[in-house]
Design a protein around this motif. Structure first.
Motif, PDB file in Angstrom:
ATOM      1  N   VAL A   1      16.173   0.977   4.639  1.00 22.57           N
ATOM      2  CA  VAL A   1      14.824   1.539   4.562  1.00 22.57           C
ATOM      3  C   VAL A   1      14.385   1.650   3.097  1.00 22.57           C
ATOM      4  O   VAL A   1      13.240   1.313   2.751  1.00 22.57           O
ATOM      5  N   LEU A   2      15.274   2.097   2.249  1.00 14.47           N
ATOM      6  CA  LEU A   2      14.946   2.198   0.822  1.00 14.47           C
ATOM      7  C   LEU A   2      14.629   0.834   0.222  1.00 14.47           C
ATOM      8  O   LEU A   2      13.686   0.681  -0.559  1.00 14.47           O
ATOM      9  N   LEU A   3      15.421  -0.156   0.604  1.00  9.89           N
ATOM     10  CA  LEU A   3      15.209  -1.500   0.063  1.00  9.89           C
ATOM     11  C   LEU A   3      13.863  -2.054   0.493  1.00  9.89           C
ATOM     12  O   LEU A   3      13.130  -2.657  -0.308  1.00  9.89           O
ATOM     13  N   VAL A   4      13.510  -1.844   1.762  1.00  5.39           N
ATOM     14  CA  VAL A   4      12.227  -2.340   2.258  1.00  5.39           C
ATOM     15  C   VAL A   4      11.078  -1.622   1.561  1.00  5.39           C
ATOM     16  O   VAL A   4      10.082  -2.243   1.176  1.00  5.39           O
ATOM     17  N   MET A   5      11.211  -0.313   1.379  1.00  7.03           N
ATOM     18  CA  MET A   5      10.117   0.442   0.779  1.00  7.03           C
ATOM     19  C   MET A   5       9.962   0.162  -0.713  1.00  7.03           C
ATOM     20  O   MET A   5       8.855  -0.024  -1.217  1.00  7.03           O
ATOM     21  N   LEU A   6      11.097   0.141  -1.430  1.00  7.54           N
ATOM     22  CA  LEU A   6      11.034   0.017  -2.882  1.00  7.54           C
ATOM     23  C   LEU A   6      11.079  -1.425  -3.361  1.00  7.54           C
ATOM     24  O   LEU A   6      10.717  -1.709  -4.508  1.00  7.54           O
TER      25      LEU A   6
END
Length: 853
Positions: free
Chosen positions: A292-297
């Motif tokens: 989720v962090l990778l997709v968002m950031l």
């Protein structure tokens, strides 16, 4: 606070390696301290003033051998009835178990079963002998009666002869000889009868005692009817929960040798209970959060920063907690809760700061100034949000229950450590990353979407960025009704909530503990999995000859209680003033019938005669009493948490109605979390999906912990979403437009934060500890409902309907409440004033101005 955090952020960003080295030293120091002084966690639960504990202490003083922890073991032959070779192997293993550390005694099931069978045979033989003796006694009585009749006739005939003057007749002389002989014969028969009656009375007493004892324990077995399964108990010299894993591992290690003889050995949950707090589920949840962090950031470097912060914060918190276990016994659930909560909030708190910094960099703010500004604004919100979690967890101390206080304080300490890491490590790493914190794709997307976002702010059709907020505010009543109905349906099962500590039936189906539980249930009865220990104490010692009589008398009192299958006397104190009984219920330890039985036995305590006291203890009684004590402590805790939430939110948002809406939404989220847990773990819905071995009562710690944790997290989302609305309104927008603006600016980070929380909590649904699984599900559902239904749907709709009234607050209350400045308004004003006061030819230096201020 915002100014101080601004300075802290810039300081750590300028000296990143020194900051990181300091945390490495902290972790190293805590790790070394833990390795030197920490003690292993224990599954023992202590409740001050608990009746079961005082009864157990009495039992330990009066009958020490009966007070140690008892574990249950089942052995099954895979080839049918036990062979002589298998019995020999079992005897060898029993001898080795007796020599294991801290083992006080080991039951021999074959010997015990033989004693039971022999006892039953002796009673049957005694009954036959008694019946024979009674028959012979009746025969003697008949002879005596006939003899007395003949004697009376002889006496009458002699008297007639003497009165008629025939005193010297031959018949008279015969009768004078016959009458004394008959008297002597009858006297002999009467003596035999008297002796026989005395013997028969003694036999009757012994037979009654034997029959009574046999009747009380009727159905008790240690070897199954088919001879292929045995149940035995192993007694330790201390409570099993207090023993180290290494000590408990000796028994299963020894038992492995029986597999070579074609047998399966299984152990009760207390012997095998694991203390591991990290498993496959937790790792998967952490991986989902990373995704989720990778997709968002959009950057591995940026996505890795929140994960680093979470790991460092949780590591420091857990190391400090384990080091402090040198001063108290830590429950095995405590570090699991701290890990679960610390991971979730650690990732979220770092994400809030990183996201604010990225947006500012995209808007052209200089790097160093952006790091300080993000720490002063988003970091300020992190401090307030973390404070809400800490307050909720620390408030667990008001329950008066050490186990809840311990869980709350350790988890709160972990959250504090995570906040400190987020405020120092995050800006330090951001300083090292520089502009790499924003990916090239993010730069391109920012350039193309800036105009679209501006247009979306005034678009009433719901198209563009933040369109969900537009749709919700366009149809507020529909959004409110649908949201409340949906949450209401999720919460319906919560009305059937029943509390109780889990037993072996809640362990995984492929586990040894679950197999042992079901084997005992099938072969020896459900109640054998959770016997109740009853202790009868007398003011005066019982005479030696009356011990069995008293055992039968008070055993019968216990046996007559509804829900009792059998009562087995198993101990007498040396001075004979204490009797111990094992009361086996008809149903399992977590059934409602067993709970009712425990209450009936407590009522029986009040009916004992003067000079006699009855107490009950054992794991089943302890579980029920602990559950009731925790349930009693819940209302006070809820009142405290709700009251604190209202005060805190009033201080943040300078409003009366906004906190009421936030608190009402929090209660809806809690109800949905409770409902999901009851449906899955108590009703058994989707049991296979969630690997629920058997539905049963809900862990008694769950309601209090769920309320505390969800309160803190709900306030986080309220803070980061509604504070944007408050800020937009403070900058001149009307109330309804400010709702959409705040939603558009904050929803992405709230969505990401919620998904991360859900992923981390969902990972604990499949944790090693069966007791932590419902907590994972309840928190995952509660966070999902709170973030997506309450904060992002219900709250904007209600605030839209309220309009300006949502932000009303009495002047006197506004003056009394502290101004927490979550949006960083004072910080921006201070920076603007510092820049305006700087010489025109010099480049503005917010840091210098703040330092001089």
């Amino acid at each position: 606070m915002a100014v101080l955090l601004y300075r802290l952020g810039r300081l750590t960003a300028r000296r990143p390696w020194l900051t990181l080295l300091a945390w490495v030293l902290v972790l190293g120091g805590l790790g070394g301290t833990m390795a030197a002084v920490a003690t292993p966690p224990s599954s023992a639960i202590s409740i001050p003033g608990a009746q079961f504990q005082s009864v157990l202490e009495t039992l330990g003083r009066e009958i020490p051998k009966a007070a140690g922890g008892i574990g249950t073991i089942t052995i099954e032959s895979e080839t049918g009835r036990f062979t002589p070779e298998q019995r020999a192997a079992i005897e060898t293993t029993l001898a080795q178990w007796e020599r294991a550390p801290h083992v006080q005694s080991v039951m021999d099931p074959f010997e015990n079963q033989a004693q039971l069978d022999d006892g039953a045979a002796k009673v049957a033989d005694g009954r036959a002998k008694y019946d024979d003796a009674e028959f012979r006694l009746r025969q003697a009585q008949w002879l005596l009666d006939r003899g007395e009749e003949d004697l009376a006739a002889a006496r009458s005939e002699l008297a007639t002869l003497e009165s008629s003057g025939r005193r010297s007749s031959d018949r008279a002389r015969e009768l004078r000889v016959e009458v004394p002989a008959r008297e002597k014969g009858n006297a002999g028969i009467r003596a035999q009868i008297d002796d026989g009656q005395a013997q028969l009375a003694d036999a009757r007493t012994q037979l009654a005692q034997g029959t009574g004892t046999l009747a009380l324990s009727d159905g008790l077995r240690f070897v199954s009817e088919d001879g292929a399964t045995v149940m035995l108990q192993i007694q330790y010299d201390d409570a099993i929960a207090q023993l180290s894993p290494e000590v408990r591992a000796h028994v299963p290690d020894i038992g492995r040798q029986l597999a070579d003889s074609g047998m399966r050995v299984d152990y009760s949950a207390d012997i095998l209970q694991t203390r591991s707090i990290v498993g496959v589920g937790e790792v998967i949840g952490f991986a989902v959060a990373a995704t989720v962090l990778l997709v968002m950031l959009g950057s591995l470097l940026a996505a890795g920063l929140p994960l680093l912060v979470a790991l460092v914060g949780v590591g420091a918190g857990l190391l400090a907690a384990m080091a402090s276990s040198a001063f108290f016994d830590m429950n095995s659930m405590t570090p699991a809760l701290a890990l679960m909560l610390g991971l979730a909030v650690g990732i979220d708190y770092a994400l809030f700061i990183v996201n604010r910094h990225r947006q500012q960099v995209l808007d052209g703010v200089p790097l160093q100034h952006s790091i300080g500004l993000a720490t002063g604004t988003a970091g300020n919100a992190v401090v307030v949000a973390g404070a809400t979690v800490v307050i909720a967890l620390t408030a667990l101390t008001v329950s008066g229950l050490p186990i809840l206080a311990q869980m709350g304080l350790v988890a709160a300490g972990t959250v504090v450590m995570t906040v400190l890491v987020a405020l120092t490590v995050t800006p330090a790493v951001l300083g090292l990353l520089g502009r790499r914190v924003v990916s090239q794709r993010a730069w391109r997307r920012h350039e193309t979407t800036a105009a679209a976002d501006a247009a979306a702010a005034a678009d009433r059709t719901g198209r563009g960025s933040g369109r969900w907020g537009v749709l919700v505010t366009n149809r507020p009543w529909l959004a409110i009704v649908l949201t409340v109905v949906t949450i209401g349906l999720l919460a319906v099962p919560a009305v059937a909530l029943r509390l109780g500590l889990p037993d072996g039936s809640s362990e995984p189906r492929d586990s040894s503990a679950f197999h042992s539980y079901t084997t005992i249930e099938r072969e020896f009865g459900p109640g054998a999995n959770g016997p109740i220990v009853a202790v009868v104490s007398f003011d005066e010692p019982v005479d030696q000859g009356d011990v069995v009589t008293m055992q039968n008398r008070y055993g019968r009192e216990l046996f007559n209680s509804v829900g009792v299958e059998r009562v087995v006397p198993f101990g007498v104190s040396e001075d004979r003033d204490t009797l111990a009984f094992q009361v086996v219920p008809l149903e399992g330890p977590t059934s409602e019938a067993t709970t009712t039985l425990v209450h009936e036995l407590r009522d029986l305590q009040q009916q004992m005669p003067e000079g006699v006291e009855l107490g009950i203890t054992g794991q089943t009684v302890a579980n029920i009493e602990i559950s009731e004590r925790l349930a009693d402590a819940l209302p006070l805790y809820v009142a405290l948490v709700v009251g604190l939430s209202l005060l805190l939110l009033m201080a943040v948002f300078r409003s009366v109605l906004v906190p009421l809406v936030a608190t009402g939404g929090f209660l809806l989220s809690v109800a949905a979390g409770f409902g999901s847990v009851v449906a899955v773990y108590q009703w058994g819905w989707l049991a296979d999906l969630f690997q629920v071995s058997r539905a049963g009562p809900i862990m008694p710690f769950l309601p209090t912990l769920l309320i505390g944790v969800l309160f803190g997290l709900a306030m986080d989302y309220q803070m980061f979403l509604v504070s944007g609305m408050h800020e937009a309104r403070a900058h001149g927008q009307d109330s309804r437009t400010a709702i959409r603006t705040g939603f558009r600016h904050g929803y992405k980070v709230v969505v990401a934060a919620a998904l991360i929380m859900i992923a981390v909590f969902a990972g604990f649904i499949f944790a090693h500890l069966a007791m932590i699984r419902p907590m994972g599900l309840g928190l995952a559902i509660g966070v999902a409902v709170d973030a997506f239904l309450v904060r992002m749907t219900l709250t904007p709709a209600v605030l839209h309907l309220l309009g300006d009234r949502a932000w009303w607050i009495p002047r006197w209350l506004d003056r009394v409440l502290p101004d927490l400045d979550v949006e960083g308004t004072k910080l921006r004003t201070h920076l603007a004033r510092a820049e305006a006061d700087a010489p025109a030819e010099a480049e503005p230096s917010p840091e210098r101005e703040l330092t001089n201020a």
